[in-house]
Design an enzyme around this catalytic site. Structure first.
Site, PDB file in Angstrom:
ATOM      1  N   HIS A  68      26.894  50.763  23.971  1.00 61.23           N
ATOM      2  CA  HIS A  68      26.090  51.693  24.765  1.00 61.23           C
ATOM      3  C   HIS A  68      24.619  51.299  24.678  1.00 61.23           C
ATOM      4  CE1 HIS A  68      29.452  54.407  25.449  1.00 61.23           C
ATOM      5  NE2 HIS A  68      29.737  54.327  24.159  1.00 61.23           N
ATOM      6  N   GLY A  69      23.915  51.545  25.739  1.00 56.94           N
ATOM      7  CA  GLY A  69      22.488  51.250  25.772  1.00 56.94           C
ATOM      8  C   GLY A  69      22.215  49.921  26.450  1.00 56.94           C
ATOM      9  N   LYS A 113      29.197  50.422  13.235  1.00 56.24           N
ATOM     10  CA  LYS A 113      28.205  50.557  14.311  1.00 56.24           C
ATOM     11  C   LYS A 113      26.974  49.746  13.952  1.00 56.24           C
ATOM     12  CE  LYS A 113      25.796  53.831  17.287  1.00 56.24           C
ATOM     13  NZ  LYS A 113      25.686  55.226  17.728  1.00 56.24           N
ATOM     14  N   ASP A 152      23.242  64.029  21.174  1.00 58.70           N
ATOM     15  CA  ASP A 152      23.905  63.474  22.349  1.00 58.70           C
ATOM     16  C   ASP A 152      25.423  63.680  22.286  1.00 58.70           C
ATOM     17  OD1 ASP A 152      23.753  62.352  24.794  1.00 58.70           O
ATOM     18  OD2 ASP A 152      23.582  60.288  24.129  1.00 58.70           O
ATOM     19  N   ALA A 172      18.446  48.298  24.146  1.00 54.13           N
ATOM     20  CA  ALA A 172      18.766  48.001  22.749  1.00 54.13           C
ATOM     21  C   ALA A 172      20.165  48.533  22.468  1.00 54.13           C
ATOM     22  CB  ALA A 172      17.740  48.649  21.810  1.00 54.13           C
ATOM     23  N   PRO A 173      21.191  47.787  22.890  1.00 55.16           N
ATOM     24  CA  PRO A 173      22.560  48.295  22.776  1.00 55.16           C
ATOM     25  C   PRO A 173      22.993  48.542  21.340  1.00 55.16           C
ATOM     26  CG  PRO A 173      22.540  45.952  23.304  1.00 55.16           C
ATOM     27  CD  PRO A 173      21.138  46.435  23.429  1.00 55.16           C
ATOM     28  N   ASN A 174      23.680  49.666  21.154  1.00 58.05           N
ATOM     29  CA  ASN A 174      24.312  49.973  19.878  1.00 58.05           C
ATOM     30  C   ASN A 174      25.793  49.655  20.032  1.00 58.05           C
ATOM     31  OD1 ASN A 174      21.838  50.992  18.939  1.00 58.05           O
ATOM     32  ND2 ASN A 174      22.281  53.000  19.816  1.00 58.05           N
ATOM     33  N   VAL A 175      26.283  48.743  19.236  1.00 54.11           N
ATOM     34  CA  VAL A 175      27.631  48.216  19.399  1.00 54.11           C
ATOM     35  C   VAL A 175      28.510  48.692  18.249  1.00 54.11           C
ATOM     36  CG1 VAL A 175      29.008  46.132  19.731  1.00 54.11           C
ATOM     37  CG2 VAL A 175      26.612  46.180  20.476  1.00 54.11           C
ATOM     38  N   VAL A 176      29.736  49.108  18.567  1.00 58.98           N
ATOM     39  CA  VAL A 176      30.702  49.508  17.548  1.00 58.98           C
ATOM     40  C   VAL A 176      31.802  48.457  17.492  1.00 58.98           C
ATOM     41  CG1 VAL A 176      32.318  51.275  16.772  1.00 58.98           C
ATOM     42  CG2 VAL A 176      30.199  51.953  17.918  1.00 58.98           C
TER      43      VAL A 176
END
Length: 487
Positions: free
Chosen positions: A61-62, A84, A178, A65-69
């Site tokens: 997501h994002g 994450k 969120d 600056a994507p936050n990746v899981v």
């Protein structure tokens, strides 16, 4: 005389065998069935994700600056986890990140996908949580392929999330940032859980919100701050999702409700499966949560009470409602014994003790051959060499142990799996990993039901960086050990 440490003794373990689990304490469970919170090293989380491989990504997501899981597997425990990884611009204050993570890591609830660790190293910010294998609520609501989510599971998801929020509030973590259907995940049993990741805020004053403005609490647009009442508002949008099967902006939904056109909101897939009274009650609860003035929204205790009265098929297991097979054996959670954990942690001191105590229990054929040689007067130099090798192994003089065991095995007197396992260990300490792996495989071939051959392979493969194969070897050793215990 002082004790002597050879270059290959236990006093000189290679630095690559340092385990974060040894430095931070073993990840034992705290009685909740969930490991205690641990600060992992970057090396362990990199290994758990095969170097943060793209095929390990489960969500992203994002844009800026994507936050990746990632889906990862911890070598230290065999546990599958969600990891994450935040974008470089997130959490510039490392102390703040650690404070937040440690605080969230103290929460333990069956309604949460609990946080079990973090990493704050070399500019990286990573969170480690329980892995939920059955996708998100959004996936089951919006992107289903065969069967839509039934009403009973929708109401169970609503109740469980409300209970999770109420639990967090009771523990002083009233803010959830969120909240939406992607934050709700399903565990191995099909139970809905609230992701712990939304409990982390990116700033001390609560300014953390990234969703579409059409779904943002009104007060956040005014003040830029999230409050407990904002969480109730966001939960109201989740109730709308459950009701409609779509992500409808609250303003549009409220207009329909005020105009008594609320039946238009109902998911057409639910027709004939929901009573008008139940649908109406959920709409009323959602509309109360979505009130413009924060003070007019209900508290979480009231929300939980209202949802409890809407539960259907309460005795039906979640996996049945979700339409999945519930097979504990398909879970990536592997119950590892104390012996298995020593190998999983790459704890060379413990592994040496285990091999020392094993005492040739698996070597019936070799012992019979040696015994026969003794009785017939054929006790040769090979037996003396074996004894010297055992003494060297015990005193941790691994160079001498390798030399003696190799002479014995090359003599053809007998092939002993225990001796191969011990020579494997000595090779690993010396950094001769391929030789060690070959010995471990030979030990497995000679004694297929002996877990030690698999455990030694796991140790060698781990240090070779072949994590997936190492996990499999560890699992095989665990299964064999369990079978032997039962028998």
């Amino acid at each position: 005389m002082g004790a002597r440490c050879s270059k290959l003794s236990v006093c000189w373990w290679p630095p690559n065998f340092k385990s974060p689990m040894l430095e931070n304490g073993a990840a034992d469970e705290d009685g909740s069935g969930v490991p205690v919170f641990v600060e992992y090293s970057l090396d362990e989380l990199r290994a758990a994700t095969d170097g943060f491989a793209p095929d390990r990504i489960v969500s992203e997501h994002g844009e800026k600056a994507p936050n990746v899981v990632y889906r990862g597997t911890l070598f230290s425990s065999g546990r599958t986890v969600a990891i994450k990884r935040f974008g470089r611009s997130a959490w510039p204050d490392s102390r703040q990140f650690l404070e937040e993570a440690r605080a969230v890591g103290q929460l333990r609830s069956g309604r949460l996908a609990n946080l079990i660790g973090c990493c704050c190293e070399s500019g990286e910010r990573l969170l480690v949580a329980e892995f939920m294998p059955h996708e998100t609520l959004a996936k089951h609501l919006f992107h289903w392929e065969t069967n839509p989510l039934n009403w009973a599971m929708r109401m169970r998801a609503a109740l469980y999330v409300a209970q999770a929020l109420e639990y967090c509030s009771s523990k002083g973590r009233a803010l959830f940032h969120d909240l939406h259907a992607y934050r709700v995940v399903f565990d191995v049993d099909g139970n809905p859980r609230l992701s712990c990741f939304g409990l982390m805020k990116n700033s001390r004053d609560g300014k953390s919100y990234s969703t579409n403005l059409a779904f943002t609490p009104p007060e956040y647009l005014k003040t830029g701050r999230v409050s407990p009442e904002s969480v109730v508002y966001s939960f109201g949008t989740v109730l709308l999702d459950l009701l409609s099967g779509k992500h409808i902006p609250p303003s549009h939904a409220l207009d329909l409700i005020r105009g008594k056109n609320f039946l238009v909101l109902m998911d057409s897939c639910l027709e004939g499966h929901v009573s008008n009274s139940d649908g109406t009650d959920l709409m009323r609860l959602a509309s109360r949560c979505l009130q413009y003035e924060a003070r007019e929204r209900p508290n979480l205790k009231t929300v939980v009470s209202g949802l409890a009265s809407l539960q259907k098929d309460a005795s039906t297991p979640s996996h049945t409602l979700l339409g999945i097979q519930c097979d504990k054996r398909s879970s990536d959670q592997v119950p590892i014994s104390a012996i298995g954990k020593a190998f999983a942690r790459a704890d060379l001191n413990e592994v040496h003790e285990i091999l020392q105590e094993d005492g040739y229990n698996e070597d019936d054929m070799a012992n019979a051959e040696l015994s026969l040689q003794s009785w017939t007067g054929e006790l040769s130099e090979s037996f003396v060499v074996k004894r010297h090798g055992d003494n060297a192994f015990k005193s941790k003089d691994f160079a001498a142990a390798v030399e003696c065991y190799s002479r014995f095995l090359d003599s053809g007197a007998a092939v002993a799996p225990t001796m191969l396992a011990r020579r494997c260990f000595a090779y690993i300490v010396a950094g001769k990993l391929q030789e060690g792996l070959q010995d471990a495989k030979r030990a497995e071939d000679l004694a297929p039901g002996w877990p030690m051959g698999h455990y030694m392979q796991a140790l060698a493969l781990h240090n070779l960086g072949r994590e997936a194969e190492s996990h499999e070897a560890l699992k095989k050793g665990t299964v064999l050990e369990a079978e032997r215990s039962r028998s």
